[in-house]
Scaffold this motif. Structure first.
Motif, short mmCIF file in Angstrom:
data_model
loop_
_atom_site.label_atom_id
_atom_site.label_comp_id
_atom_site.label_asym_id
_atom_site.label_seq_id
_atom_site.Cartn_x
_atom_site.Cartn_y
_atom_site.Cartn_z
N ALA A 328 -9.45 21.88 -26.18
CA ALA A 328 -10.10 20.89 -27.08
C ALA A 328 -11.37 21.06 -27.26
N THR A 329 -12.26 21.36 -26.45
CA THR A 329 -13.57 21.57 -26.72
C THR A 329 -13.92 22.74 -27.57
N ASP A 331 -11.67 24.51 -29.38
CA ASP A 331 -11.05 24.14 -30.81
C ASP A 331 -11.61 23.18 -31.50
N ASN A 332 -12.49 22.34 -31.17
CA ASN A 332 -13.27 21.32 -31.87
C ASN A 332 -14.50 22.28 -32.61
N SER A 400 -19.18 16.94 -29.18
CA SER A 400 -18.58 15.85 -29.43
C SER A 400 -19.44 14.63 -29.31
#
Length: 464
Positions: A328-329, A331-332, A400
């Motif tokens: 997720a990190t 991909d973000n 994030s």
């Protein structure tokens, strides 16, 4: 720069460092007043190389996030971060800086000196190549300016900081890529093993390596690992830009099974492939490259020089294991980079995520200094970097808004955190302040990268 009373003095900007983020950081007296509370840091990259320009864009992405309303408008809602984007290319066409610098290390040293001594930055993101990083860091080491490289992997760099570092007296040279001490062992282990695409173990090798800090240190570490684990012969060919063709010829004529090529210069790697493709004595040899080859600029070429694809099926190579879009990190990061720079190249290219992480690491160091030190200095930033890898601390995902908020909440209370970056977990050791990564062996599959083996960071595997 601007004093506490808001009075701003026009800095003497050198031609190498005229670009900034935000782009109007020093454009006018009104702009300088607008940004008077910003913490100004630097970056140093060779802008001739398209991949390095991507890294610079990743840095801008990181600070655009830090400064945005969605992330709380900077540090404590008061202080944004601006970056001076310096070019460490040599002074030749298409660049015209008027300083006559003809060596990359000299260009990096000159820009780092200006950033540290004239602009008084507390931190620099960069440099790109190990040799340039070493030259730049040694030039400003006495100034206690933090330098965080996303890509300089020479083991030699570890020894530039004091052998003993502490929370009170930290080191100032950091990196978000692992040193090559582990990669060298992975190369040797792979050559001496059968499987994962290898049908025969390689016991004699020709090693072509550029005579610079990165290549020499990696070659020496490989030589020791290869001979200690059963290799019988390594035939060395050190080369410069002027002697590359001679080294390619000599390696082709050598009675070896495989040719190891070590250089961080993408143009040299591309030239090697083109020169070797024209020689029949490479028909019976396989090739091994290191992480710099993991880019389209090497495997496909550029508009100025295409790559002859004849030898691509012969390549095996290493690189730190990249994250995938399933994380997720990462991909973000890829999504945010692509949205901000739709024509800015491939965010998944090697060390682009590391550059993003390096910028965020500096931001976190600045935030620690803001909350816990009397002023934002290189020493305060360096102390903050030692507060990012506490396994018992709260996790902050880089890039994030929640991770940024978590970090600031913890720093207000003097507590360390555990960061998770786009490039990896970034577990900085408090003993030597280095990070680690698993090493991936890859081959070329239709001008892309197919992973065939992963060596874990636990070095016991390489001593079996």
């Amino acid at each position: 720069m601007c004093a506490d009373d808001g009075f701003c003095v026009q800095p003497a900007i050198i031609k190498r460092c005229e670009e900034t983020f935000p782009e109007d950081l020093f454009r006018s007296q009104a702009d300088r007043l607008k940004y008077k509370d910003y913490v100004i840091v630097g970056s140093v990259f060779d802008n001739r190389i398209g991949l390095f320009v991507q890294w610079e864009k990743a840095i801008q992405l990181a600070y655009s996030q830090v400064n945005s309303n969605a992330y709380g408008n900077g540090i404590d809602g008061q202080r944004g971060i601006g970056v001076i984007l310096c070019d460490a290319a040599t002074d030749e066409e298409p660049f015209d800086y008027g300083d006559g610098i003809t060596e990359l290390a000299g260009a990096a040293e000159a820009t780092a000196n200006w950033l540290a001594n004239d602009m008084k930055v507390p931190a620099i993101v960069g440099v790109d190549r190990s040799g340039s990083t070493q030259a730049a860091f040694q030039a400003i080491q006495s100034q206690q300016v933090v330098m965080v490289s996303p890509s300089s992997t020479s083991p030699t760099l570890t020894g530039l900081d004091p052998a003993s570092v502490t929370d009170e007296a930290p080191g100032f040279l950091w990196r978000t890529a692992p040193p090559d001490s582990f990669q060298s062992k992975a190369i040797a282990k792979d050559m001496l093993s059968v499987g994962n695409g290898r049908t025969t173990a390689v016991t004699n090798v020709a090693a072509l390596y550029l005579d610079d800090a990165y290549s020499v240190a990696l070659y020496e570490a490989f030589l020791e690992a290869f001979l200690d684990n059963g290799g019988t012969e390594v035939v060395p060919f050190a080369f410069s830009e002027e002697t590359l063709a001679e080294a390619v010829r000599n390696a082709g004529e050598a009675n070896v099974q495989e040719v190891l090529v070590i250089s961080s210069d993408l143009g040299q790697l591309r030239s090697f492939l083109n020169l070797a493709a024209d020689r029949a004595d490479y028909d019976d040899k396989t090739l091994f490259f290191t992480e710099a080859a993991a880019t389209a600029e090497v495997l496909q070429g550029t508009s100025d020089e295409a790559t002859n694809p004849a030898l691509l099926p012969k390549i095996r190579a290493t690189r730190p294991e990249p994250r995938t879009r399933a994380d997720a990190t990462f991909d973000n990061f890829v999504g945010a980079y692509t949205d901000k720079f739709p024509d800015g190249g491939n965010a998944e290219d090697i060390f682009t995520a590391n550059a993003f992480d390096a910028a965020w690491v500096v931001a976190l160091g600045v935030a620690w200094a803001h909350y816990q030190e009397n002023e934002i200095t290189g020493l305060g930033v360096a102390r903050g970097l030692r507060k990012l890898s506490n396994k018992d601390g709260m996790t902050a995902n880089l890039g994030s808004s929640s991770g940024w908020s978590t970090a600031q909440q913890q720093f207000r209370s003097g507590r360390a955190i555990n960061i998770n970056g786009a490039s990896g977990s970034l577990d900085f050791s408090l003993e030597d302040e280095e990070t680690g990564a698993d090493i991936q062996i890859w081959v070329v599959d239709d001008v892309s990268f197919e992973a065939v083996k992963l060596y874990t960071i636990f070095e016991e595997e390489l001593s079996n």
